[in-house]
Design a protein around this motif. Sequence first.
Motif, PDB file in Angstrom:
ATOM      1  N   GLY A 114       0.524  -1.148   0.731  1.00  0.00           N
ATOM      2  CA  GLY A 114       0.309  -0.315  -0.030  1.00  0.00           C
ATOM      3  C   GLY A 114       0.852   1.606   0.294  1.00  0.00           C
ATOM      4  N   ALA A 123       0.538   0.644   6.192  1.00  0.00           N
ATOM      5  CA  ALA A 123       0.379  -0.475   4.904  1.00  0.00           C
ATOM      6  C   ALA A 123       0.897  -1.870   4.634  1.00  0.00           C
ATOM      7  N   ILE A 146      -1.180   0.223  10.775  1.00  0.00           N
ATOM      8  CA  ILE A 146      -1.687   1.874  10.063  1.00  0.00           C
ATOM      9  C   ILE A 146      -2.356   1.088   8.646  1.00  0.00           C
ATOM     10  N   ASN A 147      -2.985   1.701   7.689  1.00  0.00           N
ATOM     11  CA  ASN A 147      -4.031   0.930   7.419  1.00  0.00           C
ATOM     12  C   ASN A 147      -5.124   1.144   6.954  1.00  0.00           C
ATOM     13  N   GLN A 148      -5.891   1.672   5.743  1.00  0.00           N
ATOM     14  CA  GLN A 148      -7.369   2.323   5.131  1.00  0.00           C
ATOM     15  C   GLN A 148      -7.614   1.363   4.904  1.00  0.00           C
ATOM     16  N   ASP A 149      -7.472   0.120   5.452  1.00  0.00           N
ATOM     17  CA  ASP A 149      -8.724  -1.179   5.359  1.00  0.00           C
ATOM     18  C   ASP A 149      -8.775  -1.192   6.904  1.00  0.00           C
ATOM     19  N   PRO A 150     -10.478  -1.374   6.830  1.00  0.00           N
ATOM     20  CA  PRO A 150     -10.727  -1.325   8.667  1.00  0.00           C
ATOM     21  C   PRO A 150     -10.522  -3.153   8.852  1.00  0.00           C
ATOM     22  N   VAL A 157      -7.074   3.685  11.291  1.00  0.00           N
ATOM     23  CA  VAL A 157      -7.491   3.320   9.707  1.00  0.00           C
ATOM     24  C   VAL A 157      -7.320   4.137   9.021  1.00  0.00           C
ATOM     25  N   GLY A 158      -6.755   4.410   8.726  1.00  0.00           N
ATOM     26  CA  GLY A 158      -6.832   6.155   7.118  1.00  0.00           C
ATOM     27  C   GLY A 158      -5.092   5.553   6.332  1.00  0.00           C
ATOM     28  N   ASP A 159      -5.966   7.270   5.314  1.00  0.00           N
ATOM     29  CA  ASP A 159      -4.532   6.846   4.599  1.00  0.00           C
ATOM     30  C   ASP A 159      -2.943   7.217   5.595  1.00  0.00           C
ATOM     31  N   TRP A 160      -2.143   6.422   5.368  1.00  0.00           N
ATOM     32  CA  TRP A 160      -0.713   6.308   5.691  1.00  0.00           C
ATOM     33  C   TRP A 160       0.482   8.136   5.371  1.00  0.00           C
ATOM     34  N   LYS A 161      -0.121   8.535   4.401  1.00  0.00           N
ATOM     35  CA  LYS A 161       0.738   9.320   3.134  1.00  0.00           C
ATOM     36  C   LYS A 161      -0.155  10.751   4.372  1.00  0.00           C
TER      37      LYS A 161
END
Length: 329
Positions: free
Chosen positions: A218, A273, A293-297, A310-314
Amino acid sequence: MAEYKNVSVFCETKGDKLAPVSTEGLGIGRKLADNLGQSLVALVVGNKVGDIAKEAIRYGADKVFVVDDVLFSDYQSDPYVAVMQKLVEQASTQILIMGQTDIGRDLAGRLAFRLGTVATSDCLDLAIDGGRLLQTKPVYGGNAKQVITTDIDPQIVTIRSKAMAALEPDDARQGEVITVDAGIDAAAVRTRLLEKVVEEVAGVKLEEAGIVVSGGRGIGGAEGFHDLEALAKALKGAVGASRPAVDQNWYPTNRLVGITGKIIAPDLYIAVAISGSTQHMTGCSGAKTLIAINQDPEANIFKFAHYGVVGDWKAFVPAFTEKIKAMTE
């Protein structure tokens, strides 16, 4: 061997000092020996390793058996197995602790066969119960931990780097140094070392780092790892990578964390990611604290994480890095 009564630690060297995993082995070895009312013996094999013996005493050893011979300048299975069999027997070893390193993994099994016993690899914890060694190791790709005991001596184990703590060195500590003649004919060694290539590592070595920041698929590309490097630098840690990131040449192969790469046990592991495949979790399951840290819960990594974002690492990683810098500068 007539009697089994001591805890021994095979001490690897790093330059002119003990390797960190060996100081950790002496740390847990000291606790086990005290629990059993036994002596802690360091086994040092190499060339020009006299000062290493003194260092082993500072880190907890009561006795140090030393084999100092040019034949042991570099690791080779034949002479090391032969001399370690001799040292284990002379030290009346009941428990032998080794590092889960390239050397330890090769030596433990061969030595166990020679001594008519078994070896348990990649232990995350060691304890005594009823006079026997409880050997805790990850199984099923790190999804569970198994506690093993054996009913034959010596009990041989390898320990994962950073899984256990070294003692603070005590310069006032006294111990006995015993020099042992290897008694090995160089002509009997069946292999020759033709070349040694030293791996160049910038910054903290991955398997010795107390904090590791790793990136996965990711991250999206090699440039994303610059942000991870900035965070690792702020934390005085190292950067790792998952298999997909390495396969796509986003990060060097020697930074791979997983069953086919480095198996580590840092104090803090930050997975950025990374989905959390079994292959990857095998490599980091020994971490004392895991932050995902990952945007996919629904990412599998959250099943293992102590803390999750849960969120965008950027958006998260650069802000987190700046916060760390503000707190430490």
